[in-house]
Design an enzyme around this catalytic site. Sequence first.
Site, PDB file in Angstrom:
ATOM      1  N   GLU A 208       3.919  35.533  29.039  1.00 11.37           N
ATOM      2  CA  GLU A 208       5.432  35.597  29.616  1.00 11.37           C
ATOM      3  C   GLU A 208       5.637  35.292  30.950  1.00 11.37           C
ATOM      4  OE1 GLU A 208       4.060  37.916  27.699  1.00 11.37           O
ATOM      5  OE2 GLU A 208       5.354  38.759  26.193  1.00 11.37           O
ATOM      6  N   LYS A 516      -0.428  39.297  20.029  1.00  7.46           N
ATOM      7  CA  LYS A 516      -0.651  38.217  21.245  1.00  7.46           C
ATOM      8  C   LYS A 516      -1.486  37.239  20.579  1.00  7.46           C
ATOM      9  CE  LYS A 516      -0.966  40.840  25.428  1.00  7.46           C
ATOM     10  NZ  LYS A 516      -1.670  41.478  26.435  1.00  7.46           N
TER      11      LYS A 516
HETATM   12  O1  F6P Z   1       1.863  44.703  27.033  1.00  4.94           O
HETATM   13  C1  F6P Z   1       0.803  45.046  27.336  1.00  4.94           C
HETATM   14  C2  F6P Z   1       0.191  44.916  28.832  1.00  4.94           C
HETATM   15  O2  F6P Z   1      -1.014  44.643  29.036  1.00  4.94           O
HETATM   16  C3  F6P Z   1       0.769  46.121  29.539  1.00  4.94           C
HETATM   17  O3  F6P Z   1      -0.044  47.199  29.537  1.00  4.94           O
HETATM   18  C4  F6P Z   1       0.887  45.575  31.016  1.00  4.94           C
HETATM   19  O4  F6P Z   1       1.590  46.485  31.793  1.00  4.94           O
HETATM   20  C5  F6P Z   1       1.765  44.191  30.636  1.00  4.94           C
HETATM   21  O5  F6P Z   1       0.974  43.743  29.454  1.00  4.94           O
HETATM   22  C6  F6P Z   1       1.750  43.302  31.715  1.00  4.94           C
HETATM   23  O6  F6P Z   1       0.227  42.874  31.892  1.00  4.94           O
HETATM   24  P1  F6P Z   1      -0.021  42.288  33.172  1.00  4.94           P
HETATM   25  O7  F6P Z   1       0.433  43.018  34.389  1.00  4.94           O
HETATM   26  O8  F6P Z   1      -1.479  41.864  33.366  1.00  4.94           O
HETATM   27  O9  F6P Z   1       0.988  40.858  33.267  1.00  4.94           O
END
Ligand code: F6P
Length: 546
Positions: A208, A516
Amino acid sequence: MLIPRCDETVAWGALAGHYEAHGRDLDLRTLFAEHPDRVSSLTLQAPEVTVDMSRAHWDVATRRHLLDLARECRLAERRDAMLQGALVNRTEDRAALHTALRAPRGKGAHSELVHDVLDRMLAFADAVRARAGGDQPGDIHDVVNIGIGGSDLGPQMVIPALDAFTHTKLRFHFVSNVDGSDLCEVLRKVKPQHTLFVVASKTFTTQETMTNARLARQWFLDQGGQHIERHFVATTTNVALADQFGIQTTFGFWDWVGGRFSLWSAIGLPVAVALGSEHFRALLAGAHAMDEHFFQAPPEQNVPLWLGLLDVWYRNFKGYTSRCVAPYAHNLRRLPAYLQQLVMESNGKGVDQDGRVLPYATAEVLWGEPGTNGQHAFFQMLHQGSDVIPLEFILVKKLPRREDGHVSQTMAEMLETQHRMLLANGLAQAQALMWGKTMEQALQERPPTASKELPPEVMARHRTFAGNRPSLTMVLEALTPRSLGALIALYEHRVLVSGAVWGINSFDQWGVELGKAMCNDLLPRLESGDASGLDAATAAMIARLR
Ligand code: F6P
């Protein structure tokens, strides 16, 4: 450390017996009548936060057994192991040292590293603030945080919470969803020469975030934006990937900071820009004060310990499946969303540290909305629904106020009245949940609408409340950076207490991985239409959605 699993302890058996004998039928009204000192003995003071636990469903014996449980599960040793940097996150082979991020210089683990980044980040934040709202290209008007989960929810919650302390010439936007509408909605409102994009991602690989970051960069170039290096900064543990993306200003953090515990790290950059260095340091100091309380206060006075143990009692013995958080403060409107990740990503686990499938329940569902809005939506169910759902009130004694001139003396007085209304609503709900209304009381009242068809007894039945619905009340003197820091740290530690009793790893999140991986497989199929090897439901949906 050889620690028995919680359900194999003597205390667990004692709690089960106690539940059968008394715990199932605890009635708050009886408990209050029998113990005139219930409020004083169950109102505890933690730094910045007073917690009234007198309307919780527990009695002296429950609490004695819970303290025994804490001792048998060696909670103090587990807590200290975390503080000392042991690899408590065993499945990822990592420490969990978010407490080090808010320790004063020279005090916590990795102090030099932590304070170097902090100083650099705060200097950057203050420099942005100094030119905020100006006309020159590069003067910032809008900060857009692109991140998701722990790289989004903290700053998104804290900035409105501390609205009275934020820079008046800056607007903050949070883009998280891979749905492009999220970013597009923001881009319509901002100008490239006056916007700072913060690409926030611990890993710098999250689908995302990277997708939105690329879209933002494209927009910036399409709009003729100049000096991309001044308008895009990164907060990440993966400096190399940020570099590859073309970002030159990066504020790093480390793998021993879990995503949902990362607000205090560089992930807090938008908060630092909003508040300035002094207030950001106060936020950290508030959290640190709560850390000291958690690590030093004796068990009887240790507020995070009690709250975590209460959660275990509710979940495993009383059988409550969810917990509702209702901040009676509009500014805390994003707190429930923040707490959802903290509680459910940390403790929504089905196996213990050694991989044994657990025979008992773990995390409760956490949900909520600010009061008074929730009162007009779901409180009906809290009062009369078939499930008992413990409710948590957060009350703020003093009205948050910004001295910005648009509030006249008369308006100020009206606002004071509104603040009293807000508090009265919170108090009334806690009272109504506990006392309820008997059939006799309902019969004596004249209902606001009289039914032509229903006899008065039937009408009265609809208007009775069983009462004995549990709640907690947390009170802050005022919503300040310091008190908010303390409140968030209180919630963090509470989660670790229940997680430690359950013997789970509160710091990993393998449960998000399967979806994912499947998404990566489905993405090209949505384009090609190839449904080979897929289940019938997914294949049919692919056909429908193409
Ligand atoms: O949804 C899983 C997760 O790994 C969370 O624990 C984390 O806060 C989020 O995605 C965002 O991850 P990142 O900071 O690596 O983009």
